[in-house]
Design a protein around this motif. Structure first.
Motif, PDB file in Angstrom:
ATOM      1  N   PHE A 115     -18.900 106.685  80.928  1.00 18.92           N
ATOM      2  CA  PHE A 115     -19.517 106.134  79.674  1.00 18.92           C
ATOM      3  C   PHE A 115     -20.523 107.059  79.217  1.00 18.92           C
ATOM      4  CE2 PHE A 115     -23.138 103.534  78.116  1.00 18.92           C
ATOM      5  CZ  PHE A 115     -22.838 102.643  77.326  1.00 18.92           C
ATOM      6  N   MET A 116     -20.758 107.035  77.852  1.00 18.00           N
ATOM      7  CA  MET A 116     -21.810 107.918  77.114  1.00 18.00           C
ATOM      8  C   MET A 116     -22.261 107.197  76.110  1.00 18.00           C
ATOM      9  SD  MET A 116     -21.947 111.809  75.932  1.00 18.00           S
ATOM     10  CE  MET A 116     -21.936 112.600  77.358  1.00 18.00           C
ATOM     11  N   ARG A 117     -23.712 107.063  75.573  1.00 17.34           N
ATOM     12  CA  ARG A 117     -24.199 106.408  74.505  1.00 17.34           C
ATOM     13  C   ARG A 117     -25.070 107.534  74.007  1.00 17.34           C
ATOM     14  NH1 ARG A 117     -29.016 103.141  73.470  1.00 17.34           N
ATOM     15  NH2 ARG A 117     -29.509 102.744  75.759  1.00 17.34           N
ATOM     16  N   LEU A 118     -24.924 107.774  72.671  1.00 19.78           N
ATOM     17  CA  LEU A 118     -25.351 108.944  71.857  1.00 19.78           C
ATOM     18  C   LEU A 118     -25.822 108.232  70.489  1.00 19.78           C
ATOM     19  CD1 LEU A 118     -22.377 111.254  71.512  1.00 19.78           C
ATOM     20  CD2 LEU A 118     -24.090 111.577  73.346  1.00 19.78           C
ATOM     21  N   ARG A 119     -27.234 108.844  70.298  1.00 19.00           N
ATOM     22  CA  ARG A 119     -27.883 108.566  68.895  1.00 19.00           C
ATOM     23  C   ARG A 119     -27.627 109.783  68.028  1.00 19.00           C
ATOM     24  NH1 ARG A 119     -32.007 104.584  68.185  1.00 19.00           N
ATOM     25  NH2 ARG A 119     -32.988 106.053  66.827  1.00 19.00           N
ATOM     26  N   VAL A 120     -26.674 109.636  67.145  1.00 19.36           N
ATOM     27  CA  VAL A 120     -26.372 110.765  66.121  1.00 19.36           C
ATOM     28  C   VAL A 120     -26.931 110.649  64.671  1.00 19.36           C
ATOM     29  CG1 VAL A 120     -24.518 111.129  67.499  1.00 19.36           C
ATOM     30  CG2 VAL A 120     -24.059 109.952  65.289  1.00 19.36           C
ATOM     31  N   LEU A 121     -26.868 111.686  63.989  1.00 19.80           N
ATOM     32  CA  LEU A 121     -27.226 111.549  62.639  1.00 19.80           C
ATOM     33  C   LEU A 121     -26.235 110.888  61.874  1.00 19.80           C
ATOM     34  CD1 LEU A 121     -29.021 115.210  61.929  1.00 19.80           C
ATOM     35  CD2 LEU A 121     -30.009 113.117  62.662  1.00 19.80           C
ATOM     36  N   ASP A 122     -26.440 110.076  61.057  1.00 21.97           N
ATOM     37  CA  ASP A 122     -25.506 109.150  60.354  1.00 21.97           C
ATOM     38  C   ASP A 122     -25.535 109.867  58.969  1.00 21.97           C
ATOM     39  OD1 ASP A 122     -23.688 107.434  59.593  1.00 21.97           O
ATOM     40  OD2 ASP A 122     -25.365 105.542  59.171  1.00 21.97           O
TER      41      ASP A 122
ATOM     42  N   VAL B  97     -23.134 106.062  68.719  1.00 23.13           N
ATOM     43  CA  VAL B  97     -22.097 106.372  69.212  1.00 23.13           C
ATOM     44  C   VAL B  97     -21.872 106.027  70.832  1.00 23.13           C
ATOM     45  CG1 VAL B  97     -20.007 108.090  69.754  1.00 23.13           C
ATOM     46  CG2 VAL B  97     -21.503 107.890  67.384  1.00 23.13           C
ATOM     47  N   ILE B  98     -20.927 105.114  70.901  1.00 22.33           N
ATOM     48  CA  ILE B  98     -20.618 104.606  72.349  1.00 22.33           C
ATOM     49  C   ILE B  98     -19.095 105.161  72.938  1.00 22.33           C
ATOM     50  CG2 ILE B  98     -20.635 102.896  74.306  1.00 22.33           C
ATOM     51  CD1 ILE B  98     -22.539 102.433  70.676  1.00 22.33           C
ATOM     52  N   VAL B  99     -19.135 105.795  73.796  1.00 24.25           N
ATOM     53  CA  VAL B  99     -17.773 106.558  74.529  1.00 24.25           C
ATOM     54  C   VAL B  99     -17.449 106.127  75.612  1.00 24.25           C
ATOM     55  CG1 VAL B  99     -16.423 108.620  74.718  1.00 24.25           C
ATOM     56  CG2 VAL B  99     -18.011 108.298  72.683  1.00 24.25           C
ATOM     57  N   ILE B 100     -16.253 105.783  75.894  1.00 29.65           N
ATOM     58  CA  ILE B 100     -15.612 105.784  77.331  1.00 29.65           C
ATOM     59  C   ILE B 100     -14.585 106.685  77.418  1.00 29.65           C
ATOM     60  CG2 ILE B 100     -14.459 104.747  79.067  1.00 29.65           C
ATOM     61  CD1 ILE B 100     -16.261 101.945  78.448  1.00 29.65           C
TER      62      ILE B 100
ATOM     63  N   SER C 179     -10.919 113.606  76.273  1.00 31.79           N
ATOM     64  CA  SER C 179     -10.416 112.534  75.236  1.00 31.79           C
ATOM     65  C   SER C 179     -11.105 111.156  75.329  1.00 31.79           C
ATOM     66  CB  SER C 179      -8.986 112.353  75.465  1.00 31.79           C
ATOM     67  OG  SER C 179      -8.680 112.050  76.666  1.00 31.79           O
ATOM     68  N   PHE C 180     -11.129 110.262  74.379  1.00 28.38           N
ATOM     69  CA  PHE C 180     -11.753 108.910  74.278  1.00 28.38           C
ATOM     70  C   PHE C 180     -10.696 108.093  74.685  1.00 28.38           C
ATOM     71  CE2 PHE C 180     -13.689 111.174  70.481  1.00 28.38           C
ATOM     72  CZ  PHE C 180     -14.922 111.423  70.893  1.00 28.38           C
ATOM     73  N   GLU C 181     -11.076 107.120  75.498  1.00 30.39           N
ATOM     74  CA  GLU C 181     -10.606 106.030  75.749  1.00 30.39           C
ATOM     75  C   GLU C 181     -10.872 104.780  75.031  1.00 30.39           C
ATOM     76  OE1 GLU C 181     -10.454 102.983  79.348  1.00 30.39           O
ATOM     77  OE2 GLU C 181      -9.240 104.449  79.857  1.00 30.39           O
ATOM     78  N   LYS C 182     -12.180 104.591  74.801  1.00 31.37           N
ATOM     79  CA  LYS C 182     -12.813 103.638  73.838  1.00 31.37           C
ATOM     80  C   LYS C 182     -13.844 104.276  72.871  1.00 31.37           C
ATOM     81  CE  LYS C 182     -11.709  99.778  76.776  1.00 31.37           C
ATOM     82  NZ  LYS C 182     -12.241  98.316  77.554  1.00 31.37           N
ATOM     83  N   LEU C 183     -14.152 103.660  71.938  1.00 32.13           N
ATOM     84  CA  LEU C 183     -15.230 104.502  71.009  1.00 32.13           C
ATOM     85  C   LEU C 183     -15.780 103.235  70.015  1.00 32.13           C
ATOM     86  CD1 LEU C 183     -16.475 106.869  69.849  1.00 32.13           C
ATOM     87  CD2 LEU C 183     -14.606 107.145  68.249  1.00 32.13           C
ATOM     88  N   LEU C 184     -17.119 103.170  70.156  1.00 31.18           N
ATOM     89  CA  LEU C 184     -17.693 102.617  69.075  1.00 31.18           C
ATOM     90  C   LEU C 184     -18.877 103.246  68.254  1.00 31.18           C
ATOM     91  CD1 LEU C 184     -18.942  99.337  71.267  1.00 31.18           C
ATOM     92  CD2 LEU C 184     -17.104  99.530  69.702  1.00 31.18           C
ATOM     93  N   GLN C 185     -18.881 103.191  66.840  1.00 29.40           N
ATOM     94  CA  GLN C 185     -19.886 103.759  66.087  1.00 29.40           C
ATOM     95  C   GLN C 185     -20.549 102.670  65.276  1.00 29.40           C
ATOM     96  OE1 GLN C 185     -18.441 107.019  63.782  1.00 29.40           O
ATOM     97  NE2 GLN C 185     -20.329 107.448  62.817  1.00 29.40           N
ATOM     98  N   LEU C 186     -22.023 102.520  65.665  1.00 29.88           N
ATOM     99  CA  LEU C 186     -22.767 101.567  64.715  1.00 29.88           C
ATOM    100  C   LEU C 186     -23.784 102.036  64.160  1.00 29.88           C
ATOM    101  CD1 LEU C 186     -22.711  99.139  68.123  1.00 29.88           C
ATOM    102  CD2 LEU C 186     -21.063  98.872  65.876  1.00 29.88           C
ATOM    103  N   PRO C 187     -23.976 101.867  63.124  1.00 29.96           N
ATOM    104  CA  PRO C 187     -25.005 102.477  62.167  1.00 29.96           C
ATOM    105  C   PRO C 187     -26.341 101.764  62.781  1.00 29.96           C
ATOM    106  CG  PRO C 187     -23.859 101.089  60.658  1.00 29.96           C
ATOM    107  CD  PRO C 187     -22.993 101.317  61.863  1.00 29.96           C
ATOM    108  N   ILE C 188     -27.663 102.184  62.575  1.00 27.77           N
ATOM    109  CA  ILE C 188     -28.753 101.378  63.139  1.00 27.77           C
ATOM    110  C   ILE C 188     -29.544 101.128  61.897  1.00 27.77           C
ATOM    111  CG2 ILE C 188     -31.100 101.539  64.374  1.00 27.77           C
ATOM    112  CD1 ILE C 188     -29.570 103.398  66.174  1.00 27.77           C
ATOM    113  N   ALA C 189     -29.818  99.855  61.684  1.00 29.10           N
ATOM    114  CA  ALA C 189     -30.192  99.314  60.217  1.00 29.10           C
ATOM    115  C   ALA C 189     -31.555  99.832  59.788  1.00 29.10           C
ATOM    116  CB  ALA C 189     -30.527  97.804  60.228  1.00 29.10           C
ATOM    117  N   GLY C 190     -31.958 100.463  58.960  1.00 29.67           N
ATOM    118  CA  GLY C 190     -33.106 101.173  58.540  1.00 29.67           C
ATOM    119  C   GLY C 190     -33.461 102.533  58.901  1.00 29.67           C
ATOM    120  N   GLU C 191     -32.377 103.094  59.629  1.00 26.78           N
ATOM    121  CA  GLU C 191     -32.676 104.462  60.144  1.00 26.78           C
ATOM    122  C   GLU C 191     -31.524 105.116  59.650  1.00 26.78           C
ATOM    123  OE1 GLU C 191     -33.966 104.798  64.209  1.00 26.78           O
ATOM    124  OE2 GLU C 191     -34.399 102.674  64.401  1.00 26.78           O
ATOM    125  N   GLU C 192     -31.605 106.620  59.800  1.00 24.97           N
ATOM    126  CA  GLU C 192     -30.418 107.388  59.287  1.00 24.97           C
ATOM    127  C   GLU C 192     -29.801 108.012  60.425  1.00 24.97           C
ATOM    128  OE1 GLU C 192     -32.321 110.453  56.650  1.00 24.97           O
ATOM    129  OE2 GLU C 192     -32.559 109.256  55.209  1.00 24.97           O
TER     130      GLU C 192
END
Length: 432
Positions: A352-359, A394-397, A377-390
């Motif tokens: 599992f890895m949680r990243l903060r990336v430039l949007d 990205v959450i990966v398993i 390779s990715f088994e599961k992937l979430l990409q969620l913008p953070i409100a009010g920030e650029e």
């Protein structure tokens, strides 16, 4: 050994020592039935003889002089529940050399000096038992050495520290922070005032070294255990675990493949349907995988006065049976296998890895290209913008990959311009 009774010298009268005295006193009928004679506590070593205690002991039995126990020829068995390492090691070596059998609940001591103590016990025809050193009232060591002795153990995986399990349980169930739950755990007595050994995984690592040594018949030391604690786990991590169908536990893992072993303690994601995921609060559980028996699980209280004392007195019963049969000191065996540790390219897992990336455009392509270049390779992937920030999270398993590949990927990701930070990274076990 006296023909009429077995006489015990107890080192320590704290939480566990009090439980031992209570069980021996209350269970005389059962003990006599088991071994054919009564058990008598002859001396109890304490620091302060004047201190009030919750058990009723004759004043003549209490001493603050260690020599009253170690050199009393009328004492058959020394039970050590006072803790400590270096001084305690010297006391137990003296007891064994004086022909006294030893029962200990001291995981720190056994993880560091177990091989030496067992060898001295064998040389002096004495027994040394240490069931309570690993999982409180759960008879895991006895199960490995007796019940599963005909099998070949390939993997042991479990929750072997009640403090961290309590903290992670409450963080998950209540949405509380690590700091908030730790404070409550300390107030309830589940965590020490200095919780470092528990929360940084050192306590669990000592237990896994003991389990691996016995389960694999291999001389595994504390330095062989890869350790990571829970102090950096956040509520956000646990929220994403839940969203993805996982629960986080501090997992001790000992795994053997073709003679090579890995032993680790680290926060680990488990599928919610995994049996260990439902082990809550201060409870412990250990999964054991054998080539013949398949999967077995041992569950119960991992600490506490009476659960731990039960394991101690059960070891005492084993010593007493050996005494009556005249077979003391014969249970010690040299390790059957040489210790060969897996290299990073031989350790396989999901992560599992949680990243903060430039949007911004191109970020996702840069990240996925780097994963692909390291054969992850990715088994599961979430990409969620953070409100009010650029930035976005990205959450990966990942799918299964080697530890070597993952570590190289982690290093390259931390250097990638479009990644602001790697917020967290954990191992994932269970599932396909």
């Amino acid at each position: 050994m006296s023909a009429a009774e077995v006489r015990v010298g107890l080192l320590g009268l704290g939480t566990v020592g009090t439980g031992v005295v209570s069980i021996i006193s209350r269970h005389q009928e059962e003990l006599r039935h088991q071994v054919g004679c009564p058990v008598t506590v002859k001396k109890v070593l304490v620091r302060d003889k004047e201190k009030q205690r919750p058990v009723d002991l004759d004043e003549s039995l209490v001493t603050d002089q260690i020599e009253d126990v170690l050199f009393d020829k009328n004492i058959d068995v020394v039970i050590e529940v006072m803790g400590g390492v270096e001084t305690t090691r010297e006391h137990l070596l003296t007891a064994l050399r004086n022909g006294k059998h030893v029962v200990t609940a001291n995981k720190d001591l056994m993880a560091l000096y177990g091989a030496e103590l067992l060898q001295v016990a064998s040389e002096n025809g004495c027994d040394l038992y240490y069931e309570a050193s690993v999982a409180g009232g759960i008879p895991i060591l006895r199960s490995l050495s007796d019940g599963l002795s005909a099998d070949r153990i390939t993997k042991m995986m479990g929750i072997v520290n009640g403090t961290t399990n309590y903290i992670l349980t409450k963080m998950t169930q209540n949405g509380s922070s690590y700091e908030e739950v730790l404070k409550v755990a300390q107030e309830l007595g589940f965590a020490e005032s200095d919780p470092t050994a528990d929360v940084e995984g050192l306590d669990a690592a000592r237990k896994m070294a003991i389990l691996a040594t016995l389960g694999f018949s291999m001389d595994v030391s504390l330095d062989d255990v890869s350790v990571k604690g829970i102090s950096s786990v956040t509520k956000t991590d646990l929220d994403y675990c839940d969203q993805l169908g996982y629960t986080m536990k501090l997992i001790g893992l000992a795994k053997r493949d073709e003679g090579r072993v890995e032993v680790s303690v680290e926060p680990t994601l488990l599928p919610k349907e995994h049996p260990l995921a439902s082990v809550h609060n201060e409870y412990n559980a250990v999964y054991v995988y054998g080539e013949a028996v398949g999967e077995t699980m041992f569950y119960g209280p991992g600490a506490g006065s009476l659960p731990t004392a039960t394991a101690v007195v059960s070891d005492l019963v084993s010593v007493m049976k050996n005494m009556r049969l005249g077979v003391c000191g014969r249970q010690v065996q040299e390790p059957l296998h040489a210790r060969v540790l897996k290299k990073a390219n031989e350790i396989d897992s999901k992560y599992f890895m949680r990243l903060r990336v430039l949007d911004k455009a191109g970020t996702f392509q840069a990240v996925t290209s780097l994963f692909a270049s390291h054969d992850v390779s990715f088994e599961k992937l979430l990409q969620l913008p953070i409100a009010g920030e650029e930035v976005a999270e990205v959450i990966v398993i990942t799918h299964h990959t080697t530890k070597e590949n993952y570590e190289q990927l982690y290093k390259k990701l931390s250097e990638l311009e479009v990644i602001e930070s790697i917020e967290s990274s954990y191992r994932v076990e269970g599932g396909r």
